[in-house]
Write a protein that holds these residues in place. Structure first.
Motif, short mmCIF file in Angstrom:
data_model
loop_
_atom_site.label_atom_id
_atom_site.label_comp_id
_atom_site.label_asym_id
_atom_site.label_seq_id
_atom_site.Cartn_x
_atom_site.Cartn_y
_atom_site.Cartn_z
N MET A 269 -2.12 -21.30 34.64
CA MET A 269 -2.01 -22.56 35.40
C MET A 269 -2.75 -23.65 34.67
SD MET A 269 -2.50 -21.53 39.40
CE MET A 269 -2.23 -23.23 39.94
N GLY A 270 -2.35 -24.88 34.94
CA GLY A 270 -3.05 -25.99 34.33
C GLY A 270 -2.31 -27.28 34.55
N TRP A 271 -2.44 -28.18 33.57
CA TRP A 271 -1.84 -29.52 33.69
C TRP A 271 -1.18 -29.97 32.39
CZ3 TRP A 271 -5.80 -28.24 36.85
CH2 TRP A 271 -5.74 -28.65 38.17
N PHE A 272 -0.05 -30.64 32.59
CA PHE A 272 0.56 -31.47 31.56
C PHE A 272 0.44 -32.91 32.06
CE2 PHE A 272 3.03 -28.85 28.48
CZ PHE A 272 2.69 -27.60 28.97
N ARG A 273 0.66 -33.83 31.18
CA ARG A 273 0.69 -35.23 31.59
C ARG A 273 1.80 -35.97 30.85
NH1 ARG A 273 -4.96 -37.53 28.87
NH2 ARG A 273 -4.23 -37.53 26.68
N GLN A 274 2.21 -37.06 31.47
CA GLN A 274 3.25 -37.89 30.87
C GLN A 274 2.90 -39.35 31.09
OE1 GLN A 274 7.28 -37.18 32.25
NE2 GLN A 274 8.11 -37.97 30.33
N ALA A 275 2.64 -40.02 30.00
CA ALA A 275 2.44 -41.47 30.04
C ALA A 275 3.80 -42.14 29.89
CB ALA A 275 1.49 -41.90 28.94
N ARG A 276 3.87 -43.38 30.31
CA ARG A 276 5.15 -44.10 30.29
C ARG A 276 5.77 -44.05 28.90
NH1 ARG A 276 4.83 -49.79 33.14
NH2 ARG A 276 3.83 -48.38 34.61
N GLN A 277 7.02 -43.68 28.85
CA GLN A 277 7.82 -43.65 27.62
C GLN A 277 7.36 -42.60 26.62
OE1 GLN A 277 7.69 -47.76 26.31
NE2 GLN A 277 9.55 -48.23 27.45
N ILE B 61 0.63 -31.23 26.81
CA ILE B 61 -0.30 -30.33 27.47
C ILE B 61 -1.67 -30.98 27.56
CG2 ILE B 61 -0.99 -29.12 25.35
CD1 ILE B 61 -0.86 -26.50 27.02
N VAL B 62 -2.30 -30.83 28.73
CA VAL B 62 -3.67 -31.30 28.91
C VAL B 62 -4.62 -30.11 28.77
CG1 VAL B 62 -5.29 -32.37 30.50
CG2 VAL B 62 -2.92 -33.17 30.41
N GLY B 63 -4.42 -29.14 29.63
CA GLY B 63 -5.24 -27.94 29.57
C GLY B 63 -4.66 -26.88 30.49
N VAL B 64 -4.80 -25.63 30.09
CA VAL B 64 -4.31 -24.53 30.90
C VAL B 64 -5.34 -23.41 30.91
CG1 VAL B 64 -1.86 -25.04 30.59
CG2 VAL B 64 -3.04 -23.55 28.95
N SER C 297 -6.52 -34.20 22.39
CA SER C 297 -6.94 -35.51 22.88
C SER C 297 -7.95 -35.44 24.02
CB SER C 297 -5.71 -36.32 23.33
OG SER C 297 -5.04 -35.65 24.37
N VAL C 298 -8.08 -34.28 24.66
CA VAL C 298 -9.01 -34.17 25.79
C VAL C 298 -10.12 -33.15 25.55
CG1 VAL C 298 -7.13 -34.79 27.35
CG2 VAL C 298 -7.76 -32.38 27.07
N LYS C 299 -10.04 -32.47 24.45
CA LYS C 299 -11.01 -31.41 24.16
C LYS C 299 -12.42 -31.97 24.15
CE LYS C 299 -9.09 -28.65 21.37
NZ LYS C 299 -8.53 -28.01 20.14
N GLY C 300 -13.32 -31.27 24.84
CA GLY C 300 -14.70 -31.71 24.93
C GLY C 300 -14.98 -32.65 26.08
N ARG C 301 -13.93 -33.17 26.71
CA ARG C 301 -14.11 -34.11 27.84
C ARG C 301 -13.63 -33.52 29.15
NH1 ARG C 301 -11.20 -38.66 27.85
NH2 ARG C 301 -9.52 -37.85 26.54
N PHE C 302 -12.63 -32.68 29.12
CA PHE C 302 -12.04 -32.11 30.32
C PHE C 302 -12.43 -30.64 30.45
CE2 PHE C 302 -8.07 -35.08 30.75
CZ PHE C 302 -8.91 -36.18 30.63
#
Length: 124
Positions: free
Chosen positions: A34-42, A47-50, A63-68
């Motif tokens: 389980m985890g999250w993906f994200r989609q910015a406009r266009q 993948i964010v994290g799973v 892009s999120v490693k170390g922050r999330f």
């Protein structure tokens, strides 16, 4: 078919924090991820994290490693995404995902259940 119920998200300033929650009801999550993906406009979904439900190991996008941080509450069948040091480029719709394929961490096609999405907006 399990339903994923997301909560959290919203608006914050750069450098702030937000937490997302995703509850998977009462079905067994044995062998899933389980985890999250994200989609910015266009943009394409990324993948964010799973998290591996059985073992608790995690994977994060560069892009999120170390922050999330992702964590889970087994009793509540819930995963959490703690987002720290947020940046304007983190602005996107965040989707909770659930998959049972063996590929790790997998990509969009390896997750067969998606939440409704929740907006995260980070102002500069």
């Amino acid at each position: 078919q399990v339903q994923l119920v997301e909560s959290g998200g919203g608006l914050t300033q750069a450098g702030g924090s937000l937490r997302l929650s995703c509850a998977a009801g009462t079905r067994s999550l044995h062998g899933t991820k389980m985890g999250w993906f994200r989609q910015a406009r266009q943009n394409a979904r990324e993948i964010v994290g799973v998290l591996s439900w059985n073992y608790g190991n995690t994977y994060f996008g560069d892009s999120v490693k170390g922050r999330f941080v992702i964590s889970r509450d087994r009793a509540k069948n819930t995963v959490y995404l703690q987002m720290n040091s947020l940046k304007p480029e983190d602005t996107a719709v965040y989707y909770c995902v659930l998959g049972n394929s063996s590929r790790w961490p997998g990509d969009v096609g390896d997750y067969n259940t998606w939440g409704q999405g929740t907006q995260v907006t980070v102002s500069s």
